[in-house]
Design a protein around this motif. Structure first.
Motif, PDB file in Angstrom:
ATOM      1  N   CYS A 128      -0.960  10.528   4.069  1.00 34.68           N
ATOM      2  CA  CYS A 128      -1.603  10.284   3.189  1.00 34.68           C
ATOM      3  C   CYS A 128      -0.160   9.129   2.614  1.00 34.68           C
ATOM      4  CB  CYS A 128      -1.730  11.405   2.192  1.00 34.68           C
ATOM      5  SG  CYS A 128      -2.990  10.630   0.849  1.00 34.68           S
ATOM      6  N   PHE A 150       1.019   0.531  -6.022  1.00 37.93           N
ATOM      7  CA  PHE A 150      -0.207   1.407  -7.161  1.00 37.93           C
ATOM      8  C   PHE A 150      -0.056   2.580  -7.746  1.00 37.93           C
ATOM      9  CE2 PHE A 150      -1.547  -1.249  -3.595  1.00 37.93           C
ATOM     10  CZ  PHE A 150      -2.430  -1.877  -4.010  1.00 37.93           C
ATOM     11  N   SER A 164       0.948  -1.144   0.079  1.00 40.74           N
ATOM     12  CA  SER A 164       0.235  -0.010   0.574  1.00 40.74           C
ATOM     13  C   SER A 164       0.925   1.390   0.417  1.00 40.74           C
ATOM     14  CB  SER A 164      -1.279   0.154   0.743  1.00 40.74           C
ATOM     15  OG  SER A 164      -0.063   0.485   2.193  1.00 40.74           O
ATOM     16  N   TRP A 169      -7.339   0.809 -14.202  1.00 44.58           N
ATOM     17  CA  TRP A 169      -9.048   0.860 -14.050  1.00 44.58           C
ATOM     18  C   TRP A 169      -9.160   1.903 -13.616  1.00 44.58           C
ATOM     19  CZ3 TRP A 169     -11.375   3.203 -10.121  1.00 44.58           C
ATOM     20  CH2 TRP A 169     -11.402   3.453  -9.003  1.00 44.58           C
TER      21      TRP A 169
END
Ligand code: NCC
Length: 277
Positions: free
Chosen positions: A224, A81, A58, A128
Motif C-alpha cells: 500500500c 501526503f 504519491s 481537508w
C-alpha cells in the motif's frame, strides 16, 4: 482527437477556478471568530510561488527502489501526503517537503501525534474533510468525518505564522462533479483522494508539475505505502475514493513519455497559468 480531449479537460478545470480554502468569513465560522484564526493571506499569495517546477509524490509502495529522490528534490516545491515520511526513504522519495495535503484523520486520530510530529512543522499544511455534498457548512461543523476543527484551532493558536489552510468542501465536491462529468460510468459519491486533491492544488500554484507514482509504474505492487508493510490492492485502485477514475482522468490530461511512465511512474501536467483556453 486526443489533443483536443486533453485541452478540453485542462480548460474545464482551469475555468472552474476550483481551489478554495476556508476564509473564516462563512457561517458558522465567522460567528466563531475564525476570521482572526485563518491566515489573512490566501494560500496562493502566502506561498513563495508561483513555483516554476513542482513534484507531487504519491505514497504508493511502488515508489520503493525507484531512486527518484534526487530528481524529486530538484523541483522548486514538493508536495507529499498525510503521514508519508522522508527519513530513511530519501533515495526513493527525496527529502524536500514544501506542502503537505492531510486528511482529517491525521488531525483527529491521536496515533498521528499531529501536534508534536515533526512531519507537520515548517511547511505549508492543507487539510481537508469532505463535508456534505449539499455544501451545508453548519452541518459539516457539527459532524465532520473526523474532528479537524479542534486541532486546527489549537494549532493556529500555537503556530500562528505557519501557513495552514482548510479546503472548502465546495472545492472537493466541484472536483468530484468534474470527475463524474468526464467519466462514462457512475462514480461512487465519495470524496476525491488526497492525491487527486493535491494534483489540482499544485496545478493552481505551479507552472509545471511532475507527478510520481500516481499512475502506477512497472514497479506496481500490492504494497500500500512505501513506508509500511501493509498490502492492499485497493490502495492503488481505490475502494472508498474514486481513485481508478481519478487516475484515468489525470492520464488523459497529462503528457507522458511511455518510457518514463514505466520506469518512473511519472506524468507531467501544465499549471493552469500555462493553459490558453
Ligand atoms: O494512503 P494515503 O491516502 O495517505 O495516500 C496518499 C495518496 O497517494 C496516492 N496513493 C497511495 C497509495 C497507493 N498505493 N497508490 C496511490 O495512488 C493516492 O492518491 C492517495 O490519496 C487519502 O487519500 O487521504 C488516503 O489516506 C489514508 C489514511 O487516512 C492516511 O494515510 C493516514 O493514515 C486512507 N487510508 C485509510 O483510511 C486506511 C486512504 O484510503 C486514502
Amino acid at each position: 482527437k486526443k489533443q483536443r480531449d486533453k485541452k478540453n479537460l485542462l480548460c474545464q478545470l482551469k475555468q472552474h477556478k476550483l481551489l478554495r480554502t476556508l476564509t473564516g468569513s462563512e457561517e458558522p465560522f465567522v460567528s466563531l471568530g475564525w476570521q482572526k484564526l485563518v491566515p489573512r493571506q490566501p494560500l496562493e499569495e502566502a506561498i513563495s510561488g508561483p513555483y516554476r517546477t513542482c513534484a507531487v509524490v504519491s505514497s504508493a509502495g511502488a515508489i520503493l527502489n525507484s531512486s527518484l529522490g534526487r530528481e524529486i528534490d530538484s523541483h522548486d516545491a514538493v508536495l507529499r501526503f498525510n503521514a508519508a515520511p522522508t527519513e530513511g526513504y530519501e533515495n526513493d522519495v527525496g527529502s524536500k517537503t514544501t506542502i503537505r495535503v492531510i486528511n482529517s484523520q491525521i488531525m483527529a486520530d491521536p496515533q498521528h501525534r499531529f501536534a508534536d510530529s515533526h512531519l507537520y512543522k515548517n511547511i505549508t499544511l492543507v487539510a481537508w474533510d469532505p463535508g456534505p455534498y449539499s455544501g451545508n457548512l453548519e452541518k459539516w461543523y457539527k459532524s465532520p468525518d473526523h474532528d479537524l476543527f479542534t486541532a486546527y484551532i489549537e494549532h493556529r493558536k500555537r503556530s500562528p505564522s505557519q501557513h495552514f489552510y482548510i479546503l472548502h468542501p465546495g472545492f472537493l465536491w466541484n472536483l468530484w462533479d468534474i470527475l463524474q462529468s468526464n467519466t462514462e460510468e457512475n462514480v461512487h459519491p465519495n470524496p476525491p483522494s488526497s492525491g487527486f486533491i493535491g494534483i489540482i492544488l499544485m496545478m493552481s500554484i505551479c507552472k509545471n508539475l511532475d507527478v510520481y507514482e500516481f499512475i502506477p509504474s512497472k514497479r506496481h505492487t500490492t504494497l500500500c505505502h512505501y513506508y509500511e508493510q501493509y498490502h492492499d490492492f485497493a490502495c492503488t485502485l481505490g475502494a472508498y475514493h474514486p481513485l481508478f477514475y481519478e487516475k484515468l482522468l489525470i492520464r488523459r490530461m497529462s503528457t507522458v513519455s511511455l518510457d518514463e511512465l514505466k520506469t518512473k511512474g511519472k506524468v507531467t501536467l501544465p499549471g493552469f497559468s500555462q493553459i490558453k483556453c
